[in-house]
Design a protein around this motif. Structure first.
Motif, PDB file in Angstrom:
ATOM      1  N   LEU A  69       0.924  -1.118  -0.051  1.00 12.50           N
ATOM      2  CA  LEU A  69      -0.020   0.159   0.006  1.00 12.50           C
ATOM      3  C   LEU A  69       0.999   1.229  -0.178  1.00 12.50           C
ATOM      4  O   LEU A  69       1.950   1.205   0.276  1.00 12.50           O
ATOM      5  CB  LEU A  69      -1.000   0.067   1.160  1.00 12.50           C
ATOM      6  CG  LEU A  69      -2.087  -1.335   1.172  1.00 12.50           C
ATOM      7  CD1 LEU A  69      -2.468  -1.262   2.738  1.00 12.50           C
ATOM      8  CD2 LEU A  69      -3.155  -1.318   0.460  1.00 12.50           C
ATOM      9  N   PRO A  70       0.464   2.148  -0.351  1.00 12.47           N
ATOM     10  CA  PRO A  70       1.079   3.705  -0.183  1.00 12.47           C
ATOM     11  C   PRO A  70       1.509   3.724   1.262  1.00 12.47           C
ATOM     12  O   PRO A  70       1.049   3.386   2.030  1.00 12.47           O
ATOM     13  CB  PRO A  70       0.134   4.734  -0.483  1.00 12.47           C
ATOM     14  CG  PRO A  70      -0.857   4.147  -1.145  1.00 12.47           C
ATOM     15  CD  PRO A  70      -0.836   2.695  -0.968  1.00 12.47           C
ATOM     16  N   TRP A  71       2.584   4.527   1.441  1.00  8.71           N
ATOM     17  CA  TRP A  71       3.426   4.572   2.704  1.00  8.71           C
ATOM     18  C   TRP A  71       2.563   5.187   3.988  1.00  8.71           C
ATOM     19  O   TRP A  71       2.663   4.715   4.990  1.00  8.71           O
ATOM     20  CB  TRP A  71       4.479   5.250   2.662  1.00  8.71           C
ATOM     21  CG  TRP A  71       4.641   6.624   2.496  1.00  8.71           C
ATOM     22  CD1 TRP A  71       4.564   7.604   1.350  1.00  8.71           C
ATOM     23  CD2 TRP A  71       4.568   7.730   3.546  1.00  8.71           C
ATOM     24  NE1 TRP A  71       4.526   8.809   1.569  1.00  8.71           N
ATOM     25  CE2 TRP A  71       4.413   9.023   3.053  1.00  8.71           C
ATOM     26  CE3 TRP A  71       4.489   7.701   4.866  1.00  8.71           C
ATOM     27  CZ2 TRP A  71       4.304  10.189   3.574  1.00  8.71           C
ATOM     28  CZ3 TRP A  71       4.408   8.947   5.740  1.00  8.71           C
ATOM     29  CH2 TRP A  71       4.418  10.087   5.072  1.00  8.71           C
ATOM     30  N   ARG A  72       1.632   6.143   3.494  1.00  4.90           N
ATOM     31  CA  ARG A  72       0.798   6.653   4.355  1.00  4.90           C
ATOM     32  C   ARG A  72      -0.358   5.749   4.887  1.00  4.90           C
ATOM     33  O   ARG A  72      -0.753   5.562   5.927  1.00  4.90           O
ATOM     34  CB  ARG A  72      -0.072   7.894   3.837  1.00  4.90           C
ATOM     35  CG  ARG A  72       0.857   9.313   3.714  1.00  4.90           C
ATOM     36  CD  ARG A  72       0.001  10.284   3.092  1.00  4.90           C
ATOM     37  NE  ARG A  72       0.714  11.511   3.006  1.00  4.90           N
ATOM     38  CZ  ARG A  72       1.147  12.454   3.639  1.00  4.90           C
ATOM     39  NH1 ARG A  72       0.843  12.336   4.946  1.00  4.90           N
ATOM     40  NH2 ARG A  72       1.773  13.463   3.621  1.00  4.90           N
ATOM     41  N   ALA A  73      -0.892   4.997   4.048  1.00  7.11           N
ATOM     42  CA  ALA A  73      -1.896   3.738   4.179  1.00  7.11           C
ATOM     43  C   ALA A  73      -1.124   2.738   4.985  1.00  7.11           C
ATOM     44  O   ALA A  73      -1.607   2.219   6.003  1.00  7.11           O
ATOM     45  CB  ALA A  73      -2.561   3.290   3.072  1.00  7.11           C
ATOM     46  N   MET A  74       0.097   2.432   4.877  1.00  8.38           N
ATOM     47  CA  MET A  74       0.951   1.517   5.762  1.00  8.38           C
ATOM     48  C   MET A  74       1.196   1.943   7.044  1.00  8.38           C
ATOM     49  O   MET A  74       1.092   1.165   8.023  1.00  8.38           O
ATOM     50  CB  MET A  74       2.351   1.144   5.070  1.00  8.38           C
ATOM     51  CG  MET A  74       2.136   0.308   3.711  1.00  8.38           C
ATOM     52  SD  MET A  74       1.782  -1.119   3.744  1.00  8.38           S
ATOM     53  CE  MET A  74       3.284  -1.924   4.035  1.00  8.38           C
ATOM     54  N   LEU A  75       1.496   3.245   7.278  1.00  6.26           N
ATOM     55  CA  LEU A  75       1.617   3.814   8.486  1.00  6.26           C
ATOM     56  C   LEU A  75       0.226   3.856   9.290  1.00  6.26           C
ATOM     57  O   LEU A  75       0.260   3.741  10.460  1.00  6.26           O
ATOM     58  CB  LEU A  75       2.059   5.192   8.232  1.00  6.26           C
ATOM     59  CG  LEU A  75       2.234   6.171   9.772  1.00  6.26           C
ATOM     60  CD1 LEU A  75       3.117   5.353  10.589  1.00  6.26           C
ATOM     61  CD2 LEU A  75       2.641   7.473   9.488  1.00  6.26           C
ATOM     62  N   GLY A  76      -0.813   4.145   8.624  1.00  9.93           N
ATOM     63  CA  GLY A  76      -1.980   4.319   9.335  1.00  9.93           C
ATOM     64  C   GLY A  76      -2.479   2.991   9.822  1.00  9.93           C
ATOM     65  O   GLY A  76      -2.913   2.650  10.827  1.00  9.93           O
ATOM     66  N   THR A 182     -10.789   3.236   1.107  1.00  9.27           N
ATOM     67  CA  THR A 182      -9.961   3.837   0.230  1.00  9.27           C
ATOM     68  C   THR A 182      -9.282   2.755  -0.506  1.00  9.27           C
ATOM     69  O   THR A 182      -8.984   2.579  -1.579  1.00  9.27           O
ATOM     70  CB  THR A 182      -9.019   4.939   0.520  1.00  9.27           C
ATOM     71  OG1 THR A 182      -9.728   5.890   1.199  1.00  9.27           O
ATOM     72  CG2 THR A 182      -8.120   5.308  -0.685  1.00  9.27           C
ATOM     73  N   TYR A 183      -8.706   1.619   0.366  1.00  9.94           N
ATOM     74  CA  TYR A 183      -8.014   0.736  -0.221  1.00  9.94           C
ATOM     75  C   TYR A 183      -8.416  -0.637   0.042  1.00  9.94           C
ATOM     76  O   TYR A 183      -9.532  -1.032   0.618  1.00  9.94           O
ATOM     77  CB  TYR A 183      -6.454   0.730   0.611  1.00  9.94           C
ATOM     78  CG  TYR A 183      -5.854   2.057   0.696  1.00  9.94           C
ATOM     79  CD1 TYR A 183      -5.236   2.167  -0.738  1.00  9.94           C
ATOM     80  CD2 TYR A 183      -6.030   2.939   1.513  1.00  9.94           C
ATOM     81  CE1 TYR A 183      -4.359   3.412  -0.882  1.00  9.94           C
ATOM     82  CE2 TYR A 183      -5.243   4.083   1.609  1.00  9.94           C
ATOM     83  CZ  TYR A 183      -4.765   4.454   0.436  1.00  9.94           C
ATOM     84  OH  TYR A 183      -4.060   5.842   0.412  1.00  9.94           O
ATOM     85  N   TRP A 191      -2.414  -5.924   7.383  1.00  9.90           N
ATOM     86  CA  TRP A 191      -1.389  -4.991   8.092  1.00  9.90           C
ATOM     87  C   TRP A 191      -1.733  -4.793   9.527  1.00  9.90           C
ATOM     88  O   TRP A 191      -0.920  -4.668  10.348  1.00  9.90           O
ATOM     89  CB  TRP A 191      -1.079  -4.037   7.015  1.00  9.90           C
ATOM     90  CG  TRP A 191      -0.054  -4.320   6.125  1.00  9.90           C
ATOM     91  CD1 TRP A 191      -0.422  -4.156   4.832  1.00  9.90           C
ATOM     92  CD2 TRP A 191       1.296  -4.746   6.005  1.00  9.90           C
ATOM     93  NE1 TRP A 191       0.319  -4.746   3.737  1.00  9.90           N
ATOM     94  CE2 TRP A 191       1.471  -4.889   4.810  1.00  9.90           C
ATOM     95  CE3 TRP A 191       2.102  -4.990   7.137  1.00  9.90           C
ATOM     96  CZ2 TRP A 191       2.897  -5.364   4.355  1.00  9.90           C
ATOM     97  CZ3 TRP A 191       3.396  -5.457   6.697  1.00  9.90           C
ATOM     98  CH2 TRP A 191       3.575  -5.664   5.307  1.00  9.90           C
ATOM     99  N   THR A 192      -3.087  -4.588   9.627  1.00 12.03           N
ATOM    100  CA  THR A 192      -3.497  -4.423  11.079  1.00 12.03           C
ATOM    101  C   THR A 192      -3.271  -5.521  11.887  1.00 12.03           C
ATOM    102  O   THR A 192      -2.877  -5.173  13.013  1.00 12.03           O
ATOM    103  CB  THR A 192      -5.103  -3.744  11.015  1.00 12.03           C
ATOM    104  OG1 THR A 192      -5.270  -2.662  10.008  1.00 12.03           O
ATOM    105  CG2 THR A 192      -5.542  -3.458  12.398  1.00 12.03           C
TER     106      THR A 192
END
Length: 254
Positions: A69-76, A182-183, A191-192
């Protein structure tokens, strides 16, 4: 009944109706959790770790090429997972330290956190119908647990753990909900859960009963992991459509 379904369609629409049905199914599955925690063959944080980690290979197989996923989504997703770890570790410990009555009431305060925060962050309006319904649901919870009587000994530390679990779960839900819209929800779930297991691991390693010893114990935690992965993935799929506040109030079905 068909008349009830017609009313639901009129209020929410077909897509939201289906999402609500998925969310209700996930809540029913998740409701088995507290019973399994009480009889778990390992300690509370270890129970949280195994119920998350053992489902990761299946989650990875399901998500396949959509894992990145985009890095912002990975961080979230990472922050949502760490908050989920805090929720499970505290909630599991609260169930063993205080009465089921007190732990249940206190952890179920999380919709009262989610509803106003989701409005300020995401402008999700809380309608009077939803607010009244949530209040009625909470009163119903109070009636059920108080009539059931106390089970165990009251503990201030256990009560504080339940309150802490409510805040952690609300944080996890508020972080995961916009990502699910969004994803790919399977990727968000993977990832969660991954970061949830990683967050629970240090606490699990500090406990006396970390690794299941008997084959039956592995079957126990394996079943719990399958239940967790199924309920969490279904719930995240529902979050793609239904408002966060409504999703949180549906949690009273547990």
């Amino acid at each position: 009944s068909s008349a009830d379904k017609g009313r639901i369609r009129g209020l929410f629409g077909d897509s939201v109706q289906k999402a609500i049905q998925w969310a209700v199914l996930s809540v029913v599955l998740a409701g088995i959790g507290p019973v399994l925690v009480r009889d778990s063959p390992v300690d509370p944080a270890a129970t949280a770790f195994w119920r998350l980690s053992l489902g990761l290979p299946i989650a990875l197989l399901l998500v396949r090429r959509s894992i990145l996923l985009p890095w912002r989504a990975m961080l979230g997703a990472a922050l949502a997972g760490l908050a989920l770890a805090g929720d499970l570790v505290l909630w599991n410990s609260a169930l063993l330290r205080t009465t089921i009555l007190e732990a249940t009431i206190l952890v179920m305060l999380y919709p009262f956190i989610v509803a106003p925060v989701s409005y300020f962050l995401y402008r999700e309006k809380v309608t009077p119908r939803l607010a009244i319904g949530g209040g009625v649901a909470f009163l119903g919870l109070l009636l059920m647990v108080t009539s059931a009587g106390r089970s165990g000994h009251s503990s201030a530390i256990g009560d504080l753990m339940a309150v802490g679990a409510a805040f952690f779960y609300a944080t996890s839900l508020l972080l995961a909900a916009p990502l699910c819209r969004t994803y790919n929800t399977l990727a968000i779930s993977f990832w969660t859960i991954f970061w949830g297991a990683a967050g629970a691991l240090p606490f699990a390693l500090s406990e006396g009963r970390f690794i299941p010893t008997a084959f039956a114990d592995w079957l126990y935690v394996g079943f719990y992991a399958a239940l967790t992965l199924t309920s969490y993935s279904i719930f995240n799929h529902a979050l793609k459509t239904i408002p966060t506040a409504l999703a949180s109030i549906l949690g009273y079905g547990q």
